[in-house]
Scaffold this motif. Structure first.
Motif, mmCIF file in Angstrom:
data_model
loop_
_atom_site.group_PDB
_atom_site.id
_atom_site.type_symbol
_atom_site.label_atom_id
_atom_site.label_comp_id
_atom_site.label_asym_id
_atom_site.label_seq_id
_atom_site.Cartn_x
_atom_site.Cartn_y
_atom_site.Cartn_z
ATOM 1 N N SER A 144 0.750 -1.185 0.104
ATOM 2 C CA SER A 144 -0.065 -0.039 0.007
ATOM 3 C C SER A 144 1.035 1.187 -0.109
ATOM 4 O O SER A 144 0.797 2.237 -0.855
ATOM 5 C CB SER A 144 -0.776 -0.286 1.033
ATOM 6 O OG SER A 144 0.113 -0.010 2.367
ATOM 7 N N GLU A 153 -6.827 -1.214 -4.775
ATOM 8 C CA GLU A 153 -6.005 0.137 -3.895
ATOM 9 C C GLU A 153 -4.535 -0.351 -3.649
ATOM 10 O O GLU A 153 -3.928 0.582 -3.346
ATOM 11 C CB GLU A 153 -6.672 0.116 -2.582
ATOM 12 C CG GLU A 153 -8.299 0.532 -2.841
ATOM 13 C CD GLU A 153 -8.252 1.775 -3.508
ATOM 14 O OE1 GLU A 153 -7.504 2.833 -3.510
ATOM 15 O OE2 GLU A 153 -9.516 1.980 -4.352
ATOM 16 N N SER A 154 -4.266 -1.615 -4.366
ATOM 17 C CA SER A 154 -2.599 -1.574 -4.115
ATOM 18 C C SER A 154 -1.724 -1.094 -5.069
ATOM 19 O O SER A 154 -2.410 -0.747 -6.140
ATOM 20 C CB SER A 154 -2.443 -3.258 -4.184
ATOM 21 O OG SER A 154 -2.739 -3.936 -5.406
ATOM 22 N N ARG A 155 -0.580 -0.797 -4.554
ATOM 23 C CA ARG A 155 0.294 0.341 -5.361
ATOM 24 C C ARG A 155 0.410 -0.541 -6.982
ATOM 25 O O ARG A 155 0.701 0.320 -7.809
ATOM 26 C CB ARG A 155 1.395 0.751 -4.695
ATOM 27 C CG ARG A 155 2.384 -0.650 -4.451
ATOM 28 C CD ARG A 155 3.235 0.196 -3.211
ATOM 29 N NE ARG A 155 3.756 1.586 -3.547
ATOM 30 C CZ ARG A 155 4.763 1.687 -4.349
ATOM 31 N NH1 ARG A 155 5.448 0.640 -4.879
ATOM 32 N NH2 ARG A 155 5.079 2.809 -4.409
#
Length: 269
Positions: A67, A136-138
């Motif tokens: 994240s 939502e993970s980078r």
């Protein structure tokens, strides 16, 4: 249908502990057995591990958060490195990457090199970039081109630091790499619960189960077979020699035709 493989699967056998072994055309041993480990494997008795016939271990040295993207050392890296080396095991490392591209992959490699501080290794340092399902993970939705560029950047930096480099992933992840990247580095394939791997590319290591039993470990572990009985494996020098020798890389035994899993080497394994 399968793909062209350097291995004759008729020479693959399983022992009473469920571990795989490979022999050459003359019946000589041509493989090693090992496992990977991280801070989740507490209280390891490395003397019992060595006595149980394990030949190599691949230790997680660190990871990047999925994240915020911070870089972290594995809490048990130092302990595991000392335990494994002092008991005669061949040692390699892996880094759990969440790089979004080449620049961050270089940062991860520099982080690894700083932690190692010149200490010797027998085996490569593996780039382990695993997709996270959370949008939502980078690194969510990373393109194949960016993935290949990140793998190349990490491995190149590691080699410039004086170590061998490789790439870990399941058959879908490794297939996303460009042919050039896949051919230049040691490939560690994760494919569980199958009699034979289905990957349509060459590889040197097969992580064939996430439920292996090893004396000295308190839980089941990811167990792998390495299709060689010689080290070192792929290096820049060996690749240059291979190019000069009609593409032979020294790991192939015989060329024959052979015919989505989860992998567990990341932040939770």
């Amino acid at each position: 249908e399968g793909s062209l493989s350097p291995y004759n699967w008729a020479n693959l056998t399983e022992d009473e502990k469920g571990r795989l072994h490979y022999t050459d055309a003359e019946g000589n041993p041509a493989s090693m057995v090992g496992f990977d480990t991280s801070e989740w494997d507490t209280n390891t008795d490395w003397s019992l591990v060595a006595e149980d016939g394990i030949q190599f271990v691949i230790i997680r040295i660190g990871y990047r958060g999925s994240s915020l993207g911070g870089l972290y050392e594995d809490n048990l890296f130092e302990t595991s490195y000392k335990g494994a080396t002092s008991n005669g095991l061949l040692v390699g490392l892996y880094f759990f990457s969440q790089a979004t591209g080449a620049q961050e992959a270089r940062e991860e490699a520099d982080f690894v090199l700083e932690l190692l501080d010149g200490r010797p290794l027998d085996l490569p340092i593996m780039f382990d970039h695993e997709g996270i399902a959370d949008p939502e993970s980078r690194a969510y939705g990373m393109s194949d081109a960016d993935y290949s560029a990140a793998a190349r950047a990490f491995c190149s930096r590691i080699e410039h630091g004086g170590y061998m480099a490789g790439i870990y992933g399941n058959r879908y992840a490794i297939a996303r790499l460009s042919d050039e990247v896949r051919e230049d580095y040691t490939i560690w394939l994760a494919e569980w619960d199958t009699d034979l791997p289905h990957a349509k590319f060459d590889f040197s290591i097969w992580q064939f189960t996430n439920a292996g039993h090893v004396d000295g470990m308190w839980r089941r572990v990811d167990t792998s077979i390495w299709f060689t009985d010689e080290v070192p494996l792929k290096t820049p020098e060996s690749r240059a020699a291979a190019d000069a020798d009609d593409g032979e890389d020294g790991l192939s035994v015989t060329d024959v035709d052979n015919s989505p899993e989860e992998n567990g080497t990341g932040e939770t394994g």
